[in-house]
Design a protein around this motif. Structure first.
Motif, short mmCIF file in Angstrom:
data_model
loop_
_atom_site.label_atom_id
_atom_site.label_comp_id
_atom_site.label_asym_id
_atom_site.label_seq_id
_atom_site.Cartn_x
_atom_site.Cartn_y
_atom_site.Cartn_z
N ILE A 16 0.87 -1.19 0.00
CA ILE A 16 0.00 0.00 0.00
C ILE A 16 0.89 1.23 0.00
CG2 ILE A 16 -1.73 1.31 1.28
CD1 ILE A 16 -2.92 -1.39 2.14
N VAL A 17 0.73 2.06 -1.04
CA VAL A 17 1.61 3.22 -1.23
C VAL A 17 0.94 4.55 -0.90
CG1 VAL A 17 3.04 2.00 -2.91
CG2 VAL A 17 1.05 3.32 -3.70
N ALA A 18 -0.40 4.52 -0.71
CA ALA A 18 -1.14 5.74 -0.37
C ALA A 18 -2.52 5.33 0.14
CB ALA A 18 -1.28 6.65 -1.59
N ILE A 19 -3.21 6.30 0.73
CA ILE A 19 -4.55 6.04 1.26
C ILE A 19 -5.47 7.17 0.82
CG2 ILE A 19 -5.96 5.74 3.34
CD1 ILE A 19 -3.41 4.78 4.76
N ALA A 20 -6.65 6.80 0.34
CA ALA A 20 -7.72 7.77 0.08
C ALA A 20 -8.79 7.49 1.12
CB ALA A 20 -8.28 7.60 -1.33
N THR A 21 -9.15 8.51 1.90
CA THR A 21 -10.04 8.28 3.04
C THR A 21 -10.84 9.52 3.40
OG1 THR A 21 -10.09 7.49 5.34
CG2 THR A 21 -8.20 8.85 4.68
N ASP A 22 -11.89 9.30 4.16
CA ASP A 22 -12.67 10.40 4.72
C ASP A 22 -12.42 10.51 6.22
OD1 ASP A 22 -13.98 8.11 5.54
OD2 ASP A 22 -15.94 8.70 4.80
N VAL A 23 -11.35 9.88 6.70
CA VAL A 23 -10.97 9.87 8.11
C VAL A 23 -9.68 10.67 8.27
CG1 VAL A 23 -10.23 8.38 10.01
CG2 VAL A 23 -12.00 7.59 8.44
N ASP A 24 -9.62 11.49 9.33
CA ASP A 24 -8.38 12.20 9.63
C ASP A 24 -7.43 11.18 10.22
OD1 ASP A 24 -6.56 14.24 9.90
OD2 ASP A 24 -7.36 14.91 11.83
N LEU A 25 -6.40 10.85 9.48
CA LEU A 25 -5.57 9.70 9.79
C LEU A 25 -4.11 10.10 9.86
CD1 LEU A 25 -5.57 6.52 9.86
CD2 LEU A 25 -5.41 6.64 7.38
N GLU A 26 -3.44 9.66 10.91
CA GLU A 26 -1.99 9.88 11.03
C GLU A 26 -1.30 8.72 10.32
OE1 GLU A 26 -0.19 12.37 12.34
OE2 GLU A 26 -2.06 13.45 12.68
N THR A 27 -0.50 9.03 9.29
CA THR A 27 0.22 8.00 8.55
C THR A 27 1.41 8.62 7.86
OG1 THR A 27 0.09 6.37 6.77
CG2 THR A 27 -1.33 8.30 6.57
N ARG A 28 2.42 7.82 7.60
CA ARG A 28 3.58 8.28 6.85
C ARG A 28 3.28 8.24 5.35
NH1 ARG A 28 5.34 4.06 4.35
NH2 ARG A 28 5.14 1.98 5.20
N LEU A 29 2.21 7.55 4.97
CA LEU A 29 1.86 7.41 3.55
C LEU A 29 1.16 8.66 3.03
CD1 LEU A 29 0.40 3.78 3.57
CD2 LEU A 29 2.68 4.51 2.86
N PRO A 30 1.26 8.93 1.74
CA PRO A 30 0.46 10.01 1.16
C PRO A 30 -1.03 9.73 1.42
CG PRO A 30 2.10 9.26 -0.40
CD PRO A 30 2.13 8.30 0.76
N ARG A 31 -1.76 10.77 1.79
CA ARG A 31 -3.19 10.62 2.11
C ARG A 31 -3.99 11.61 1.29
NH1 ARG A 31 -6.56 12.96 6.14
NH2 ARG A 31 -4.76 14.12 6.85
N PHE A 32 -5.10 11.13 0.75
CA PHE A 32 -5.96 11.96 -0.11
C PHE A 32 -7.40 11.85 0.36
CE2 PHE A 32 -2.50 10.16 -2.64
CZ PHE A 32 -1.88 11.32 -3.08
N GLY A 33 -8.17 12.91 0.10
CA GLY A 33 -9.61 12.83 0.29
C GLY A 33 -10.20 11.91 -0.76
N LEU A 34 -11.31 11.29 -0.44
CA LEU A 34 -11.92 10.34 -1.37
C LEU A 34 -12.27 10.97 -2.71
CD1 LEU A 34 -14.25 8.40 1.09
CD2 LEU A 34 -12.15 7.56 0.00
#
Length: 128
Positions: free
Chosen positions: A93-111
């Motif tokens: 898993i190289v990134a996350i698209a989510t509607d949750v405020d998430l602490e992660t080292r991965l790139p995070r995007f809104g859905l």
């Protein structure tokens, strides 16, 4: 991805009757598209590499499903689904698209941040 027109899978249509009668493959064509449906019956679902071998040459393939495959993935995580995140245990898993405020080292995007997600995919794949 557009879904297959329901007329191709609806009882009473020839393509439906052919599949029900035991045809392994049914080819349906129109002026806008063609689809080859292969009925697995009791066969094992093909692995992802076998399916990819059937594609015409292309620059990029976006895969949905096949969570166990060792390929780069963007995890889609929705609060409403109430399922655990996969990324802590899946190194692909190289990134996350989510509607949750998430602490992660991965790139995070809104859905719905399609432009940023597309840009990430192009950069990550080396296409940009």
């Amino acid at each position: 991805m557009p879904t297959m027109p329901s007329t191709w899978t609806r009882p009473g249509k020839d393509s439906y009757r052919h599949r029900q009668a035991g045809a392994t493959e049914v080819l349906v064509s129109s002026s806008a598209r063609w689809v080859l449906m292969h009925e697995l019956r009791k066969e094992v679902e093909p692995e992802l590499p076998q399916l990819l071998d059937r594609l015409s040459p292309c620059d990029l393939v976006l895969v949905e499903g096949f969570k166990q495959q060792p390929i780069p993935k963007i995890e889609i995580h929705r609060r409403a689904a109430a399922t655990p995140l996969l990324y802590p245990d899946d190194p692909h898993i190289v990134a996350i698209a989510t509607d949750v405020d998430l602490e992660t080292r991965l790139p995070r995007f809104g859905l719905d941040d399609y432009e940023s997600i597309a840009g990430f995919i192009l950069r990550h794949s080396g296409m940009r």
